[in-house]
Every structure is written in C-alpha cells, then in structure tokens.
Design a protein around this motif. Structure first.
Motif, PDB file in Angstrom:
ATOM      1  N   ASN A 167      -5.179  -2.409   1.778  1.00 19.05           N
ATOM      2  CA  ASN A 167      -5.335  -1.495   2.958  1.00 19.05           C
ATOM      3  C   ASN A 167      -5.562  -2.141   4.321  1.00 19.05           C
ATOM      4  O   ASN A 167      -6.886  -2.372   4.428  1.00 19.05           O
ATOM      5  CB  ASN A 167      -6.392  -0.285   2.304  1.00 19.05           C
TER       6      ASN A 167
ATOM      7  N   ALA B  32       0.802  -1.264  -0.003  1.00 19.46           N
ATOM      8  CA  ALA B  32       0.004  -0.165   0.164  1.00 19.46           C
ATOM      9  C   ALA B  32       0.771   1.130   0.159  1.00 19.46           C
ATOM     10  O   ALA B  32       0.576   2.203  -0.558  1.00 19.46           O
ATOM     11  CB  ALA B  32      -0.923  -0.039   1.235  1.00 19.46           C
ATOM     12  N   SER B  33       1.897   1.375   0.807  1.00 22.79           N
ATOM     13  CA  SER B  33       2.914   2.461   0.712  1.00 22.79           C
ATOM     14  C   SER B  33       3.626   2.323  -0.412  1.00 22.79           C
ATOM     15  O   SER B  33       4.436   3.614  -0.781  1.00 22.79           O
ATOM     16  CB  SER B  33       3.519   2.466   2.091  1.00 22.79           C
TER      17      SER B  33
ATOM     18  N   ASN C 246       0.372   0.421  -4.563  1.00 23.65           N
ATOM     19  CA  ASN C 246      -0.458  -0.445  -4.972  1.00 23.65           C
ATOM     20  C   ASN C 246      -1.895  -0.053  -3.851  1.00 23.65           C
ATOM     21  O   ASN C 246      -1.897  -0.197  -2.869  1.00 23.65           O
ATOM     22  CB  ASN C 246      -0.526  -1.959  -4.383  1.00 23.65           C
ATOM     23  N   SER C 247      -2.829   0.416  -4.839  1.00 23.39           N
ATOM     24  CA  SER C 247      -4.183   1.059  -4.360  1.00 23.39           C
ATOM     25  C   SER C 247      -5.164  -0.029  -4.364  1.00 23.39           C
ATOM     26  O   SER C 247      -6.501   0.311  -3.672  1.00 23.39           O
ATOM     27  CB  SER C 247      -4.664   2.197  -5.193  1.00 23.39           C
ATOM     28  N   ASP C 248      -5.062  -1.282  -4.200  1.00 20.28           N
ATOM     29  CA  ASP C 248      -5.890  -2.340  -4.149  1.00 20.28           C
ATOM     30  C   ASP C 248      -6.296  -2.403  -2.796  1.00 20.28           C
ATOM     31  O   ASP C 248      -5.693  -2.504  -1.661  1.00 20.28           O
ATOM     32  CB  ASP C 248      -5.518  -3.799  -4.405  1.00 20.28           C
TER      33      ASP C 248
END
Length: 542
Positions: free
Chosen positions: A202, A192-193, A196-198
């Motif tokens: 998160n 996420a950092s 990767n916005s999936d």
C-alpha cells in the motif's frame, strides 16, 4: 588483515565514485519559478494512432531478442513491448518473455556494483505489465505472473535515494531514482489493486507515495540536475511517462507537471526539431553534433505524429528506443508546447535557470529564426558540456556544420562561456562559422551580410577573438549593412559593445568568468549577470 584491505578498497572506490556521481536537487530551496508559468492547457484532439507508431513498432517487433545484460538492458523489453502492441505471434512472444532472466540489480552500475542498471529493463517491463496485464488474450496469465513475481524485482517500501554500495554517502542519479522507485511503486500499486491487501504494497501506508511525490515536487521546484542529458534524458522521460500514465492521481499529476515543464523548455529551445542546448552528462557526448535526433527531439517526433494533419518525421538517428516509448505511451504535450514547436509567431526572449554551479539556457526567437546559447562548463565536476551558440533558420539543417554558429575561445568547450545571447543578438570569443552554401551579399572588412529569408537578414562580424551575429527581420540588406557598420565603426568599442541602428545598445564581455552572463548591460542599464540565481523560466513573448 584481509578484511581491513577490503574495507580500504571499498572506501577508495567510493571516493573515486563520488568524483563523478551526479547529485540530485533533493533538499534544496526551490528556485524562483520566474515570469511565465508552465502551460498545461489541453484542447487538442489527438489521433488514436499514427503512421509513425505503426512504423516504429514494426521495426522493433522484427528484432531478435538476446538475453543477458547486453541484450536485455534496453532492447529485449522493447522488442517484447512492440510485439505485444502489434499482437505478433503471441504464443511465441509470451514464451520469449518467460525465457527472460533477472540479469542484474537496480541502480547505478560502477566498480562495486557491476551488475547495476537492471532498472533500465524493469521500467519497460513495468510498461508491459500495465498495458497488457489485464488482457489475458495478449499477455497470458502465467506470463503476467512470471513478469510480476520474478522479473520485477523491486517492491515494498525500500525507497533508495543513494547509489548502491556507497554506504549511503552519495545520492543516486535522477534517472535511476525515477526508474527504480517508479517501477517499485507501480508494482506495489498493481498488487494492491489486484487483491493483495498486505500493507507492504500500500503505497500510502508504506511511504512510497510521499517519497515519490517529494522527488517529483523537487523537480518541479528546481528543474532537473541532469538537464538535456545525453543519454539519460531519454530514460528519465520513459520513467516519467510510466508514472503519468499509471500512478495515483496525485503522483500522475505531479509527473505530468514535470513532463510539461521539460517539454515547454524543449519547445522554447528548438526550431524545426533543431536542438543544441548545453547538456549535463556526459563529456564524451561533446562530439555529438547532430541537431535533430537527440533523445528529447525523438520523443517529440513520436508525439507529434499523432497530431491531426501533420506528417510524421521519421529521422530518429540512433534513438529508436525512445521513439518506441514515445509512440506507445498515452502522454501528449500541452497545447502551448505544440504551438511553439510549430511556429514562433512574433518571437520571444527566454532564459532558463538551472541553479548553482550550472549553466543557463538562453533563447532568442523571431518569426524565422532561433538563437540558441551554448552555455558554460562550470568545472570538471559540473559534468556540463558547453556547446556553440547556434542560429537556426527555415531549412532542413541536421548537423552543426549546416548552421551558422560561434564559440570560443579556442576549441576546448571547458574554456567557453557561450552565454552571449540577447534579443536578436549573439556574441562569443571566437569567429562566426559560415556553413557551405551561404555566400555574403556584401563583405566589408570583418563584416558580412547574409539574406537568410525574404524577411531575415544576418549581419556577422568575425575575427579570431570576436564573433557577432545580429538578426534583422525587416529592411533592405544594403541599408542594414551601411547602418550597422556606421554605428559600430570603432572596432575597439566593438570588442565590448554593439549598437543596433536606431535601437538597442548592448554591452558585453566575451571573456566573462564562468559564473557571469556575457551580456553586461542593455541601453546602459546593468542586467543580472549572476545566472546561478536565475529563475527556472524567465522571459516574455514578443
């Protein structure tokens, strides 16, 4: 027919597995926190490196990597971690990591999950990712991607709190939950950092943040089920160190609180790294009689090596895996734990509660000694190893036979109730063991007096049915012998009470049932003997 037989085998296996699986504290009402809050203040300016760090990373970096479960479970990832820390032959080190294969699955290994325990490997691989994943000159990008996408198998939101292949019927152990779900959480956070916005990765949206916080908060409210565990405390600490260093602020703070709690308890219960408390898991460790190289002690030795002006302690026994992790991670103990480890000052009396069907820890300290209660086994399924009550003093004792201790009745730890410790006092249903090199200055019947320090006298009473140790931090040994034997002259009364001359009267029952504190009353006032209800940390400093 075949499918019915297979189902029957699975059910029987689960029943057998359930007879030894340990249960976490999730869902319990919180234990009373007690009279003393866990210290967290930090003002010490620690050194950035240490001789111990150089020594242990050098030892590990020189080892040869062997793959497969036997080689990769513990050793291979640590060899790689050490090589990256020393930046040793980086091309070869990256090649070695790329050659590693996924050898198993996460979670407890047992009859129906023989390839379990992969989380032991992934926990340290997670450390490598977070320490070197953004340093492409050390961990090459293609190596990082292989580590992330192939070797770190846990990601997403599949938080598991039950042991694998038990149909969700049995809780997973604390160390496996922290290693497996900590690695999953930290892989998610890395993805996420790094773009990767999936939502699957998160941790706030997928529920991982909330679930991991729940586990950590439960530990802070109830302590650990696997307290002082041999060998699991080392792997629990490793997983917590990862979370403290690399998780979100909320999770990091909660992980640090657990670490601070464990380390405060350790500091209360150790003297010159001599540490011999009751342990939960495993019974075969009942024959472990080393005092200074249990896995928690070795972590502390690694941390303390960074303290300015303090020489490193290189005695780590068989715990080099944990020595490495302690040296390579950024966590350092709170100031009060460091202070207690180095000096007991005027002393203290503390009890540590571990909840229902468990054993308490009880410690009495003076300026030059520590009495450490050995605890009590609560039945076969309790997984608790009771130990002798030990007297630690200003020396370099490293083995049980090097210290005064007492236990009983007999030699079977499952029959002991070695909770008979109070301020400057200990008793048990067995004789006092006197280590070689200590001769009584005076011996009178079953009484003997020993000068252990210029300001420390031990009065010992010893028969096959009763052992007593009473400590005096001032006074002449001849006068102490005379006074103690005079006020405790009735040997029938001595079986149930001890009188400090001009001081405290302690009533006890060395044959107390397994759920009762051996100490019954102090100065005629009954004490709370129901240690299932004792707070996490209770006591005071002198």
């Amino acid at each position: 027919m075949k499918s019915k037989i297979q189902i029957l085998i699975i059910i029987l296996s689960i029943i057998i597995f359930g007879s030894f699986i340990v249960k976490t504290g999730c869902g319990k009402a919180a234990i009373n926190s007690g009279t003393v809050a866990v210290p967290s203040e930090r003002n010490i300016q620690w050194n950035e490196t240490s001789v111990f760090y150089d020594w242990i990373t050098n030892i590990w970096s020189k080892q040869t990597i062997k793959y497969g479960k036997a080689g990769s479970k513990v050793n291979a990832p640590r060899i790689l971690l050490a090589r990256f820390h020393r930046q040793k032959d980086l091309a070869e080190t990256n090649r070695l990591l790329m050659a590693m294969k996924v050898w198993g699955v996460s979670g407890s290994a047992w009859a129906l999950n023989k390839k379990g325990d992969y989380d032991f490997t992934s926990t340290v691989l997670t450390t490598i990712l977070w320490q070197f994943g953004d340093k492409p000159d050390i961990l090459y990008p293609e190596t990082r991607d292989y580590l992330l996408n192939v070797l770190l198998v846990e990601d997403g939101d599949k938080f598991r709190s039950t042991a694998p292949r038990t149909l969700g019927l049995f809780p997973e152990t604390e160390n496996h939950i922290l290693m497996t779900e900590g690695s999953r959480y930290l892989k998610n956070k890395w993805l996420a950092s790094h773009g990767n916005s999936d939502p699957l990765y998160n941790n706030e949206q997928n529920g991982m943040e909330k679930k991991l916080l729940s586990v950590l908060k439960d530990m802070n409210a109830n302590g650990l089920y696997e307290f002082n565990s041999m060998p699991y405390i080392g792997y629990t600490l490793t997983a917590l160190l990862n979370l403290e260093a690399y998780a979100s602020d909320k999770v990091s703070k909660e992980a640090r609180k657990v670490l601070d709690y464990l380390n405060f308890c350790y500091a209360l219960g150790t003297y010159n790294y001599q540490h011999f408390p009751p342990i939960r898991r495993r019974y075969e460790r009942a024959n472990w009689h080393e005092l200074t190289t249990d896995y928690h002690s070795v972590f502390f030795k690694a941390w303390m090596s960074f303290l300015p002006g303090l020489n490193s302690n290189f005695q780590i026994g068989t715990a080099k895996a944990h020595a490495l992790m302690g040296a390579c991670m950024p966590y350092r103990p709170a100031d009060k734990a460091v202070e207690l480890l180095l000096k007991k000052k005027q002393g203290y009396f503390f009890s540590l509660g571990h909840g229902k069907k468990a054993s308490p820890e009880i410690y009495s300290a003076g300026m030059h000694f520590l009495l450490s209660a050995g605890g009590v086994n609560r039945g076969q399924k309790s997984h608790i190893v009771a130990r002798p009550i030990c007297l630690f003093i200003d020396n370099d004792a490293s083995h049980l036979n090097d210290v005064f201790h007492l236990a009983g009745p007999g030699s079977d730890f499952k029959k002991w109730n070695n909770t008979g410790v109070y301020k400057h006092f200990a008793c048990a249903a067995g004789p006092v063991f006197v280590p070689k090199g200590f001769e009584p200055l005076i011996k009178d019947g079953n009484w003997a007096v020993y000068q252990l320090h210029s300001n420390l006298v031990l009065m010992a009473y010893s028969t096959n049915e009763l052992g007593i140790m009473a400590l005096f931090e001032q006074g002449n040994y001849k006068q102490i012998m005379s006074d103690v034997s005079k006020v405790n002259s009735n040997e029938e009364s001595l079986m149930t009470q001890f009188q400090f001359p001009g001081g405290t009267l302690i009533e006890f029952d060395v044959n107390s049932p397994k759920d009762k504190w051996v100490i019954k009353s102090v100065e005629g006032k009954e004490v709370n003997r129901e240690y299932d209800s004792w707070p996490l940390i209770n006591g005071s400093f002198n």
